[in-house]
Design an enzyme around this catalytic site. Structure first.
Site, PDB file in Angstrom:
ATOM      1  N   ASP A  78       3.385  19.198   3.179  1.00  0.00           N
ATOM      2  CA  ASP A  78       4.510  19.295   2.374  1.00  0.00           C
ATOM      3  C   ASP A  78       3.833  19.805   1.020  1.00  0.00           C
TER       4      ASP A  78
ATOM      5  N   LYS B 183       1.683   2.066   1.247  1.00  0.00           N
ATOM      6  CA  LYS B 183       2.678   3.188   0.915  1.00  0.00           C
ATOM      7  C   LYS B 183       3.845   1.979   0.114  1.00  0.00           C
TER       8      LYS B 183
ATOM      9  N   TYR C 110      -1.039   1.556   6.675  1.00  0.00           N
ATOM     10  CA  TYR C 110      -0.380   2.589   5.857  1.00  0.00           C
ATOM     11  C   TYR C 110       0.956   2.446   5.343  1.00  0.00           C
TER      12      TYR C 110
ATOM     13  N   THR D 134       7.993   6.626   2.370  1.00  0.00           N
ATOM     14  CA  THR D 134       8.075   6.679   3.671  1.00  0.00           C
ATOM     15  C   THR D 134       8.942   5.876   4.475  1.00  0.00           C
TER      16      THR D 134
ATOM     17  N   ALA E 131      -0.615  13.139  -2.243  1.00  0.00           N
ATOM     18  CA  ALA E 131      -1.649  12.804  -1.614  1.00  0.00           C
ATOM     19  C   ALA E 131      -1.833  11.626  -0.829  1.00  0.00           C
TER      20      ALA E 131
ATOM     21  N   HIS F 296       8.942  14.272   9.018  1.00  0.00           N
ATOM     22  CA  HIS F 296       9.355  15.825   8.958  1.00  0.00           C
ATOM     23  C   HIS F 296       8.190  16.454   9.310  1.00  0.00           C
TER      24      HIS F 296
ATOM     25  N   ARG G 290       2.217  21.245  10.355  1.00  0.00           N
ATOM     26  CA  ARG G 290       1.859  19.833  10.510  1.00  0.00           C
ATOM     27  C   ARG G 290       0.554  19.686  11.197  1.00  0.00           C
TER      28      ARG G 290
ATOM     29  N   GLU H 106       8.076   4.525   7.289  1.00  0.00           N
ATOM     30  CA  GLU H 106       7.266   3.539   7.566  1.00  0.00           C
ATOM     31  C   GLU H 106       7.339   2.162   6.934  1.00  0.00           C
TER      32      GLU H 106
ATOM     33  N   ARG I 269     -13.906  18.727  -0.461  1.00  0.00           N
ATOM     34  CA  ARG I 269     -14.340  18.548   1.055  1.00  0.00           C
ATOM     35  C   ARG I 269     -15.120  19.685   1.282  1.00  0.00           C
TER      36      ARG I 269
ATOM     37  N   THR J 146      -2.836  20.646  -0.439  1.00  0.00           N
ATOM     38  CA  THR J 146      -3.306  21.334   0.783  1.00  0.00           C
ATOM     39  C   THR J 146      -2.645  20.553   1.848  1.00  0.00           C
ATOM     40  N   GLY J 147      -2.009  19.735   1.749  1.00  0.00           N
ATOM     41  CA  GLY J 147      -1.274  19.268   3.059  1.00  0.00           C
ATOM     42  C   GLY J 147       0.146  19.965   3.439  1.00  0.00           C
TER      43      GLY J 147
HETATM   44  P1  NAP Z   1      -0.804  15.618   4.867  1.00  0.00           P
HETATM   45  O1  NAP Z   1      -0.439  17.006   5.407  1.00  0.00           O
HETATM   46  O2  NAP Z   1      -1.735  14.496   5.500  1.00  0.00           O
HETATM   47  O3  NAP Z   1      -1.473  16.130   3.543  1.00  0.00           O
HETATM   48  C1  NAP Z   1      -1.903  14.826   2.636  1.00  0.00           C
HETATM   49  C2  NAP Z   1      -2.693  15.585   1.448  1.00  0.00           C
HETATM   50  O4  NAP Z   1      -3.260  14.444   0.820  1.00  0.00           O
HETATM   51  C3  NAP Z   1      -3.712  16.628   1.803  1.00  0.00           C
HETATM   52  O5  NAP Z   1      -3.686  17.671   0.958  1.00  0.00           O
HETATM   53  C4  NAP Z   1      -4.952  15.848   1.436  1.00  0.00           C
HETATM   54  O6  NAP Z   1      -6.023  16.677   1.228  1.00  0.00           O
HETATM   55  C5  NAP Z   1      -4.648  14.962   0.419  1.00  0.00           C
HETATM   56  N1  NAP Z   1      -5.343  13.669   0.306  1.00  0.00           N
HETATM   57  C6  NAP Z   1      -5.776  12.843   0.999  1.00  0.00           C
HETATM   58  N2  NAP Z   1      -6.707  11.917   0.534  1.00  0.00           N
HETATM   59  C7  NAP Z   1      -6.693  12.340  -0.803  1.00  0.00           C
HETATM   60  C8  NAP Z   1      -7.564  11.997  -1.989  1.00  0.00           C
HETATM   61  N3  NAP Z   1      -8.403  10.591  -1.793  1.00  0.00           N
HETATM   62  N4  NAP Z   1      -7.456  12.358  -3.147  1.00  0.00           N
HETATM   63  C9  NAP Z   1      -6.671  13.392  -3.063  1.00  0.00           C
HETATM   64  N5  NAP Z   1      -6.107  14.072  -2.158  1.00  0.00           N
HETATM   65  C10 NAP Z   1      -6.133  13.611  -1.079  1.00  0.00           C
HETATM   66  O7  NAP Z   1       0.790  14.938   4.500  1.00  0.00           O
HETATM   67  P2  NAP Z   1       2.052  15.389   4.557  1.00  0.00           P
HETATM   68  O8  NAP Z   1       2.576  15.403   5.801  1.00  0.00           O
HETATM   69  O9  NAP Z   1       2.186  16.738   3.946  1.00  0.00           O
HETATM   70  O10 NAP Z   1       2.715  14.411   3.619  1.00  0.00           O
HETATM   71  C11 NAP Z   1       2.687  14.318   2.141  1.00  0.00           C
HETATM   72  C12 NAP Z   1       3.142  12.886   1.492  1.00  0.00           C
HETATM   73  O11 NAP Z   1       4.314  12.282   1.927  1.00  0.00           O
HETATM   74  C13 NAP Z   1       1.994  11.795   2.133  1.00  0.00           C
HETATM   75  O12 NAP Z   1       1.864  11.056   0.767  1.00  0.00           O
HETATM   76  C14 NAP Z   1       2.821  11.111   3.267  1.00  0.00           C
HETATM   77  O13 NAP Z   1       2.126   9.861   3.326  1.00  0.00           O
HETATM   78  C15 NAP Z   1       4.120  11.439   2.717  1.00  0.00           C
HETATM   79  N6  NAP Z   1       5.224  11.552   3.808  1.00  0.00           N
HETATM   80  C16 NAP Z   1       4.962  12.252   4.833  1.00  0.00           C
HETATM   81  C17 NAP Z   1       6.129  12.270   5.955  1.00  0.00           C
HETATM   82  C18 NAP Z   1       5.877  13.313   7.075  1.00  0.00           C
HETATM   83  O14 NAP Z   1       6.621  12.733   7.867  1.00  0.00           O
HETATM   84  N7  NAP Z   1       5.212  14.296   6.708  1.00  0.00           N
HETATM   85  C19 NAP Z   1       7.072  11.324   5.777  1.00  0.00           C
HETATM   86  C20 NAP Z   1       7.171  10.472   4.747  1.00  0.00           C
HETATM   87  C21 NAP Z   1       6.038  10.316   3.843  1.00  0.00           C
HETATM   88  P3  NAP Z   1      -7.000  17.348   2.175  1.00  0.00           P
HETATM   89  O15 NAP Z   1      -6.316  18.451   3.036  1.00  0.00           O
HETATM   90  O16 NAP Z   1      -8.203  17.781   1.449  1.00  0.00           O
HETATM   91  O17 NAP Z   1      -7.423  16.177   3.371  1.00  0.00           O
HETATM   92  O1  F7E Z   2       3.880   9.360  15.541  1.00  0.00           O
HETATM   93  C1  F7E Z   2       4.265   8.045  19.065  1.00  0.00           C
HETATM   94  C2  F7E Z   2       3.681   7.105  18.038  1.00  0.00           C
HETATM   95  O2  F7E Z   2       1.775  10.089  14.544  1.00  0.00           O
HETATM   96  C3  F7E Z   2       5.346   9.339  15.891  1.00  0.00           C
HETATM   97  C4  F7E Z   2       3.430  10.384   9.293  1.00  0.00           C
HETATM   98  O3  F7E Z   2       3.707  11.630   8.671  1.00  0.00           O
HETATM   99  O4  F7E Z   2       5.782  10.079   9.819  1.00  0.00           O
HETATM  100  C5  F7E Z   2       4.449  10.123  10.111  1.00  0.00           C
HETATM  101  O5  F7E Z   2       4.046   8.961  10.947  1.00  0.00           O
HETATM  102  C6  F7E Z   2       5.498   8.500  17.080  1.00  0.00           C
HETATM  103  C7  F7E Z   2       4.918   7.081  16.979  1.00  0.00           C
HETATM  104  O6  F7E Z   2       4.094  10.018  12.966  1.00  0.00           O
HETATM  105  C8  F7E Z   2       1.357   9.590  20.549  1.00  0.00           C
HETATM  106  O7  F7E Z   2       3.413   5.982  18.293  1.00  0.00           O
HETATM  107  C9  F7E Z   2       3.199   8.792  21.411  1.00  0.00           C
HETATM  108  O8  F7E Z   2       5.976   6.054  17.246  1.00  0.00           O
HETATM  109  O9  F7E Z   2       3.731  11.699  14.780  1.00  0.00           O
HETATM  110  P1  F7E Z   2       3.178  10.523  14.533  1.00  0.00           P
HETATM  111  P2  F7E Z   2       4.534   8.510  12.544  1.00  0.00           P
HETATM  112  O10 F7E Z   2       3.320   7.532  12.726  1.00  0.00           O
HETATM  113  O11 F7E Z   2       5.759   8.271  12.594  1.00  0.00           O
HETATM  114  C10 F7E Z   2       5.789   8.841   8.866  1.00  0.00           C
HETATM  115  C11 F7E Z   2       7.292   8.874   8.166  1.00  0.00           C
HETATM  116  C12 F7E Z   2       4.694   8.839   7.687  1.00  0.00           C
HETATM  117  O12 F7E Z   2       5.173   8.556   6.667  1.00  0.00           O
HETATM  118  C13 F7E Z   2       3.571   9.172   8.234  1.00  0.00           C
HETATM  119  O13 F7E Z   2       2.663   9.787   7.046  1.00  0.00           O
HETATM  120  O14 F7E Z   2       4.911   9.112  18.280  1.00  0.00           O
HETATM  121  N1  F7E Z   2       3.180   8.666  19.848  1.00  0.00           N
HETATM  122  N2  F7E Z   2       1.958   9.199  21.587  1.00  0.00           N
HETATM  123  C14 F7E Z   2       2.148   9.330  19.392  1.00  0.00           C
HETATM  124  N3  F7E Z   2       1.889   9.785  18.158  1.00  0.00           N
HETATM  125  C15 F7E Z   2       0.571  10.568  18.031  1.00  0.00           C
HETATM  126  N4  F7E Z   2       0.193  10.699  16.786  1.00  0.00           N
HETATM  127  N5  F7E Z   2      -0.080  10.920  19.057  1.00  0.00           N
HETATM  128  C16 F7E Z   2       0.347  10.479  20.362  1.00  0.00           C
HETATM  129  O15 F7E Z   2      -0.392  10.892  21.389  1.00  0.00           O
END
Ligand code: NAP
Ligand code: F7E
Length: 323
Positions: free
Chosen positions: A14, A154, A150, A126, A82, A180, A185, A128, A36, A11-12
Site C-alpha cells: 500500500d 490492530k 494480528y 483491518t 507500517a 486488497h 502483494r 481482521e 533492513r 516499502t509495503g
Molecule cells: P505490507 O506489504 O506487509 O507492508 C508493511 C510495511 O510495514 C512494510 O513497509 C514494512 O517494512 C513495514 N514495517 C514492518 N514492521 C515495521 C517496523 N517495525 N517499523 C517500521 N516499518 C515496519 O502491508 P500492506 O499490505 O501494504 O498493508 C499496509 C497496512 O494496511 C498494514 O498496516 C496492514 O496491516 C494494513 N492492512 C492491509 C490490508 C491488505 O489486505 N493489504 C487490509 C487491511 C489492513 P519492510 O518492507 O522493511 O518489511
Molecule cells: O489469507 C486462506 C487463509 O494470508 C486469506 C492481510 O493483508 O488481509 C490479509 O490477511 C485466506 C485465509 O490474507 C492459504 O487461511 C488458504 O483464510 O492472503 P491471506 P488474510 O489472512 O486474510 C487482511 C485484511 C489484513 O489486514 C492482513 O494484513 O486464505 N489460505 N491457504 C491461505 N492463506 C495463505 N496466506 N497461504 C495459504 O497457503
C-alpha cells in the site's frame, strides 16, 4: 503551498501505491523506513517513485525514531501503514506484532499530539478485527471479534486512534480495509501465492501448489483503488472511521480457479491441501459493506476480482519468464 506527507510502511504494497498517488497530487512525500540488511525498496522502484521520496530511518517499535520522523517531516498528513501484516506469522511473533501493530500506533499519535497537533492522521485498520463475524455483512457498527494476535493488535491500534481523536481532538481517521491485492502483494499472501504458482506451473518451473483452507471466503479488492479511499478520508472536514470493501465475497477455491483458468490450466490438477497452512483459529468469511465510504467519500471500487487476478497473473507470467 506544497503539502507534506509522512508514510510509515512506505516499502509495503500500500505504501508504494499511496506514495505514487500523493506524488502525483504534488505532495512532498516522506517515508519512515526500518533498517533492513537487504533491499526493501523494490516496490517503490516498480512504481517509478524511488528517487522522489525523502527517506527517514525509524522503527515503529522505537518511539524516539517515530518522534524524530514527525518533527523532521512536519507533515500535514500522516498515513500509518507500517505493520507486521501477515496474519499467519502473528501466532509465531505475537509480541512483536503487538508492539509494532498496536503500541506503535501510540508512538505515532503521541508524537503528533505533542509536536504537530494540526496533522491529519490515517490508521490502517483491518477487516481482521471482525474475525468471528457478528453480522453477515460487516460495517462501521458491527462488533469486533478478532481471531489472531494480528487482529487483536490492530484492534488496539484502532481504538487508540478513536481515543486520541476523542481525547485530544486530533484529526485521526481509521480505515477498516478488507483484503486488497495487486502485483506488488507479498508472495506469502494467498492471492500472490496462487498467481505466482500458476505462472510457475504453466512455465514448467513448479509441479504443485500446497494450500490450507481453500473454503475460506474473502472480500478482495485492488490496492490501487483502496489508497484513494485513504487519501479521501484525510480530505474530510471531520475525522471518522470507514469500511473500505467491494461488497462481494469469494472462496479461495474460486480465486484459484480464476487464476489457473487464465493460463489455460485446471487448478484441481495442481492444488494440494496441506494442514501446515491451516491457522490455529481461522476467519472463515468476510464481507464488507462500503456504503458509508461511498456516501460520504464518494469512493467506489473500480476493479473486480476477475480483473484483479488477471492483472496479477499477467505480471507473474512476465516475471517468472525472466527468471
Ligand atoms: P505490507 O506489504 O506487509 O507492508 C508493511 C510495511 O510495514 C512494510 O513497509 C514494512 O517494512 C513495514 N514495517 C514492518 N514492521 C515495521 C517496523 N517495525 N517499523 C517500521 N516499518 C515496519 O502491508 P500492506 O499490505 O501494504 O498493508 C499496509 C497496512 O494496511 C498494514 O498496516 C496492514 O496491516 C494494513 N492492512 C492491509 C490490508 C491488505 O489486505 N493489504 C487490509 C487491511 C489492513 P519492510 O518492507 O522493511 O518489511
Ligand atoms: O489469507 C486462506 C487463509 O494470508 C486469506 C492481510 O493483508 O488481509 C490479509 O490477511 C485466506 C485465509 O490474507 C492459504 O487461511 C488458504 O483464510 O492472503 P491471506 P488474510 O489472512 O486474510 C487482511 C485484511 C489484513 O489486514 C492482513 O494484513 O486464505 N489460505 N491457504 C491461505 N492463506 C495463505 N496466506 N497461504 C495459504 O497457503
Amino acid at each position: 503551498m506544497t503539502k507534506s506527507a509522512l508514510i510509515t510502511g512506505i516499502t509495503g504494497q500500500d505504501g508504494a501505491y499511496l506514495a505514487k498517488l500523493l506524488l502525483d497530487k504534488g505532495y512532498k512525500v516522506h517515508g519512515l523506513v526500518a533498517r533492513r540488511s537487504s533491499d526493501s525498496r523494490w516496490r517503490l522502484r516498480e512504481m517509478g517513485v524511488e528517487a522522489d521520496i525523502v527517506y527517514l530511518d525509524g522503527d515503529m517499535a522505537d518511539a524516539c525514531s517515530v518522534q524524530r520522523a514527525v518533527i523532521k517531516s512536519a507533515p500535514d498528513e500522516v498515513y500509518n501503514l507500517a505493520a507486521q501484516s501477515f496474519v499467519a506469522a502473528s501466532w509465531d511473533q505475537p509480541v512483536t506484532t503487538g508492539i509494532v501493530d498496536g503500541l506503535g500506533v501510540t508512538h505515532l499519535l503521541e508524537a503528533i499530539r505533542q509536536f504537530s497537533p494540526h496533522t491529519r492522521f490515517y490508521q490502517a485498520s483491518t477487516s481482521e478485527m471482525f474475525g468471528l463475524i457478528q453480522a453477515e455483512q460487516q460495517d462501521e457498527n458491527t462488533p469486533f471479534y478478532p481471531r489472531s494476535p494480528y487482529g487483536v493488535a490492530k484492534l488496539y491500534g484502532h481504538w487508540i486512534t478513536v481515543n486520541y481523536r476523542e481525547s485530544f481532538n486530533l484529526h485521526a481517521s481509521s480505515g477498516i480495509l478488507f483484503n486488497h491485492e495487486s502485483p506488488l502483494r507479498g508472495i506469502e499472501f494467498v492471492t500472490r501465492k496462487v498467481t505466482d504458482a500458476a505462472a510457475r506451473i504453466k512455465q514448467g518451473k513448479q509441479q504443485t501448489l500446497a494450500l490450507g483452507n481453500i473454503d475460506a471466503k474473502r472480500d478482495w479488492g485492488f490496492a490501487g483503488d483502496y489508497v484513494e479511499a485513504m487519501w479521501l478520508m484525510l480530505q474530510q472536514d471531520k475525522p471518522d472511521d470507514y469500511v473500505v470493501a467491494t461488497g462481494v465475497t469469494t472462496t479461495v477455491r474460486e480465486m484459484c480457479r480464476i487464476a489457473f483458468d487464465h493460463v489455460g490450466l485446471n487448478y484441481r490438477d495442481y492444488v494440494k491441501i496441506d494442514p501446515a497452512f491451516f491457522r490455529p483459529a481461522e476467519v472463515e468469511v468476510l464481507l464488507g459493506n462500503p456504503a458509508k465510504a461511498q456516501r460520504v467519500l464518494g469512493w467506489k471500487p473500480k476493479t473486480d476480482l476477475d480483473t484483479l487476478i488477471r492483472m496479477m497473473m499477467d505480471a507473474d507470467m512476465q516475471r517468472v519468464a525472466k527468471e
